[in-house]
Design an enzyme around this catalytic site. Structure first.
Site, PDB file in Angstrom:
ATOM      1  N   GLY A  31       0.993  -0.926   0.051  1.00  0.00           N
ATOM      2  CA  GLY A  31       0.115   0.096  -0.010  1.00  0.00           C
ATOM      3  C   GLY A  31       0.795   1.395  -0.031  1.00  0.00           C
ATOM      4  O   GLY A  31       0.713   2.254  -0.770  1.00  0.00           O
ATOM      5  N   HIS A  32       1.954   1.260   0.859  1.00  0.00           N
ATOM      6  CA  HIS A  32       2.764   2.551   1.086  1.00  0.00           C
ATOM      7  C   HIS A  32       3.677   2.733  -0.245  1.00  0.00           C
ATOM      8  O   HIS A  32       3.780   3.713  -0.988  1.00  0.00           O
ATOM      9  CB  HIS A  32       3.746   2.224   1.767  1.00  0.00           C
ATOM     10  CG  HIS A  32       3.292   2.330   3.573  1.00  0.00           C
ATOM     11  ND1 HIS A  32       3.122   1.044   4.335  1.00  0.00           N
ATOM     12  CD2 HIS A  32       2.681   3.406   3.928  1.00  0.00           C
ATOM     13  CE1 HIS A  32       2.665   1.529   5.348  1.00  0.00           C
ATOM     14  NE2 HIS A  32       2.130   2.646   5.374  1.00  0.00           N
ATOM     15  N   ARG A  83      -1.226  -2.554  10.594  1.00  0.00           N
ATOM     16  CA  ARG A  83      -1.854  -3.060  11.782  1.00  0.00           C
ATOM     17  C   ARG A  83      -2.344  -4.428  11.451  1.00  0.00           C
ATOM     18  O   ARG A  83      -2.778  -5.373  12.403  1.00  0.00           O
ATOM     19  CB  ARG A  83      -3.081  -1.945  12.344  1.00  0.00           C
ATOM     20  CG  ARG A  83      -2.356  -0.954  13.130  1.00  0.00           C
ATOM     21  CD  ARG A  83      -3.481  -0.216  14.031  1.00  0.00           C
ATOM     22  NE  ARG A  83      -2.837   0.695  14.808  1.00  0.00           N
ATOM     23  CZ  ARG A  83      -2.788   1.795  14.395  1.00  0.00           C
ATOM     24  NH1 ARG A  83      -3.313   2.397  13.328  1.00  0.00           N
ATOM     25  NH2 ARG A  83      -2.260   2.835  15.166  1.00  0.00           N
TER      26      ARG A  83
END
Ligand code: PAF
Length: 289
Positions: free
Chosen positions: A38-39, A192
């Site tokens: 995602g990053h 997370r």
């Protein structure tokens, strides 16, 4: 080429000033590290927006409340640098707390987030969280003076508040929203997710599936928003989630949506095992005949 890593805002400023003098535009990707796909997609998005991409890696103490996971939040700088080695990132800024809060966290000048946007949804169960987010993002935007900064759509309320902060304070950096990246089951990627075991990870996909189901019903013309949201919460609770909120809201104000046919956003936060997961989905406006 592996990105250059700097640890102080002074060295970052000097480096970026040189780049600007050479006519390069700069995009910032703020992160708390523990980087995943995602990053990396935020980095790709940033590279489409500017000549030079800066990634900041900093676990910001002011956005964690008492009892939250600040102490155990994964700090994985070496692996993060490796993940960025083949990316479009040119500079990594990885400061320690003293560099970004030189007068100490308790004496730091802070931003107060606007209450109507900040105290609902995630803000209701994480008091002060968005003050901390805006405080650190403002500092990062000041240090980098980037042309644009990229944030993920997964954190929709955060993105909206950062946009509002820039509009309100006249911060010139353009805020770019990048789409959520999901795993093959639809679970939004998040640092997370590392708190989930294998079984929970499979279960967690129900979060996105529930949003899709509700979005389908809304597109089919249902506008009993409160009943639909209750249905979504019940479905998640039945699958073992401890639902913090699930709401159907106006995408600009985050207030409960009321007008028929308007664009909507469904936002959810729920705990599963040791993780608090968030997700959201856009429901475009429908034409009312
Ligand atoms: O979304 C995050 O990872 C953080 O809230 C941010 C924007 C990097 C600020 O610490």
């Amino acid at each position: 080429m592996a990105p250059r890593t700097v640890h102080t805002r002074e060295s970052l400023r000097v480096l970026l000033d040189t780049q600007r003098e050479d006519g390069r535009t700069i995009a910032l990707v703020p992160t708390m590290g523990n980087l995943h796909r995602g990053h990396l997609s935020l980095v790709e998005c940033a590279a489409r927006e500017a000549d030079l991409v800066v990634v900041s890696i900093f676990v910001n103490p002011t956005q964690f409340g008492p009892g939250e996971d600040y102490a155990r939040y994964p700090r994985t700088l070496e692996a993060d640098l490796e993940a960025l080695a083949d990316s479009a990132c040119s500079v990594v800024y990885a400061p320690d707390v003293d560099d970004l809060y030189p007068f100490g966290v308790d004496e730091a000048v802070r931003i107060t987030a606007p209450p109507a946007l900040a105290n609902r949804l995630c803000g209701a169960s994480r008091p002060g969280h968005f003050d901390g987010v805006l405080t650190i993002v403002a500092r990062l935007l000041l240090v980098c003076a980037a042309d644009c900064a990229v944030f993920g759509e997964k954190d929709y309320q955060q993105w909206l508040l950062i946009e509002r902060m820039c509009a309100d304070l006249g911060i010139a950096t353009r805020i770019v929203r990048a789409p959520t990246v999901r795993d093959e089951h639809g679970l939004a990627l998040s640092s997370r997710n590392a708190y989930l075991d294998e079984r929970e990870r499979r279960l967690a996909a129900a979060l996105h599936a529930t949003l899709l189901d509700l979005a389908g019903r809304l597109r089919d013309g249902r506008h009993d928003h409160a009943a639909l949201a209750a249905r979504g919460r019940a479905a998640l609770a039945q699958q073992g989630f401890d639902v913090d909120y699930l709401e159907i809201v106006d995408p600009d104000t985050l207030a409960p949506a009321s007008r028929t046919g308007q664009a909507l956003r469904i936002l959810v936060a729920a705990r599963l095992g040791g993780a608090r997961l968030i997700d959201n989905l856009d429901v475009p406006a429908t034409r009312v005949l």
